[in-house]
Scaffold this motif. Structure first.
Motif, PDB file in Angstrom:
ATOM      1  N   ILE A 252      22.811  72.546 -30.828  1.00  0.00           N
ATOM      2  CA  ILE A 252      21.484  72.386 -30.218  1.00  0.00           C
ATOM      3  C   ILE A 252      21.624  71.740 -28.841  1.00  0.00           C
ATOM      4  O   ILE A 252      20.974  72.156 -27.883  1.00  0.00           O
ATOM      5  CB  ILE A 252      20.545  71.587 -31.134  1.00  0.00           C
ATOM      6  CG1 ILE A 252      20.204  72.430 -32.361  1.00  0.00           C
ATOM      7  CG2 ILE A 252      19.278  71.165 -30.405  1.00  0.00           C
ATOM      8  CD1 ILE A 252      19.451  71.710 -33.433  1.00  0.00           C
TER       9      ILE A 252
ATOM     10  N   TYR B  35      25.923  71.415 -36.050  1.00  0.00           N
ATOM     11  CA  TYR B  35      24.551  71.892 -35.856  1.00  0.00           C
ATOM     12  C   TYR B  35      23.875  71.130 -34.720  1.00  0.00           C
ATOM     13  O   TYR B  35      23.314  71.729 -33.798  1.00  0.00           O
ATOM     14  CB  TYR B  35      23.764  71.736 -37.158  1.00  0.00           C
ATOM     15  CG  TYR B  35      22.341  72.222 -37.067  1.00  0.00           C
ATOM     16  CD1 TYR B  35      22.059  73.586 -37.032  1.00  0.00           C
ATOM     17  CD2 TYR B  35      21.280  71.327 -37.002  1.00  0.00           C
ATOM     18  CE1 TYR B  35      20.756  74.043 -36.946  1.00  0.00           C
ATOM     19  CE2 TYR B  35      19.978  71.781 -36.912  1.00  0.00           C
ATOM     20  CZ  TYR B  35      19.719  73.138 -36.885  1.00  0.00           C
ATOM     21  OH  TYR B  35      18.435  73.591 -36.784  1.00  0.00           O
TER      22      TYR B  35
ATOM     23  N   LEU C  11      21.071  79.757 -35.211  1.00  0.00           N
ATOM     24  CA  LEU C  11      20.766  78.391 -35.634  1.00  0.00           C
ATOM     25  C   LEU C  11      20.378  78.327 -37.105  1.00  0.00           C
ATOM     26  O   LEU C  11      20.745  77.377 -37.798  1.00  0.00           O
ATOM     27  CB  LEU C  11      19.655  77.800 -34.760  1.00  0.00           C
ATOM     28  CG  LEU C  11      20.072  77.413 -33.347  1.00  0.00           C
ATOM     29  CD1 LEU C  11      18.865  76.953 -32.552  1.00  0.00           C
ATOM     30  CD2 LEU C  11      21.138  76.326 -33.373  1.00  0.00           C
TER      31      LEU C  11
END
Length: 86
Positions: free
Chosen positions: A40, A36, A71
Motif C-alpha cells: 500500500i 500488505y 490488493l
C-alpha cells in the motif's frame, strides 16, 4: 519490481528510500501482513507515470492500473498467514 528498477532506476531508489523512511526493512523478506502494508505504501509512493508491465506489452501507467484485485489477493494471503492456513 525488477522491471521498474531496470526502466526507472532513480524512481525505484527514491521509492525505496521512502519505504525505508516509513520504517520498513528492505533487507529481509517481510511477513505477509507487513507485505500488505508495504505494498500500500509503495502504491502511494510510486509516481503515476511509471509503466510497470511494459515488457509484457501492457503500456498502462502505474496510475492507470487497477490494483484492487492484486490488493485483495494480497489481503487474503495475509489473513491466511495470520491464521496459519496454507
Amino acid at each position: 519490481m525488477r522491471e521498474i528498477a531496470s526502466r526507472y532506476p532513480i524512481t525505484y531508489k527514491r521509492v525505496g528510500k521512502t519505504i525505508e523512511a516509513l520504517g520498513y526493512d528492505l533487507t529481509i523478506e517481510p511477513k505477509a501482513e507487513v507485505s500488505y502494508r508495504m505494498m500500500i505504501s509503495i502504491l502511494a509512493a510510486m509516481p503515476p507515470h511509471v509503466i510497470p508491465y511494459g515488457s509484457m506489452g501492457d503500456n498502462k501507467s502505474w496510475g492507470e492500473v487497477n490494483w484492487e484485485g492484486f490488493l485483495e489477493d494480497l489481503y487474503v494471503e495475509t489473513l491466511r498467514a495470520k491464521r496459519g492456513i496454507k
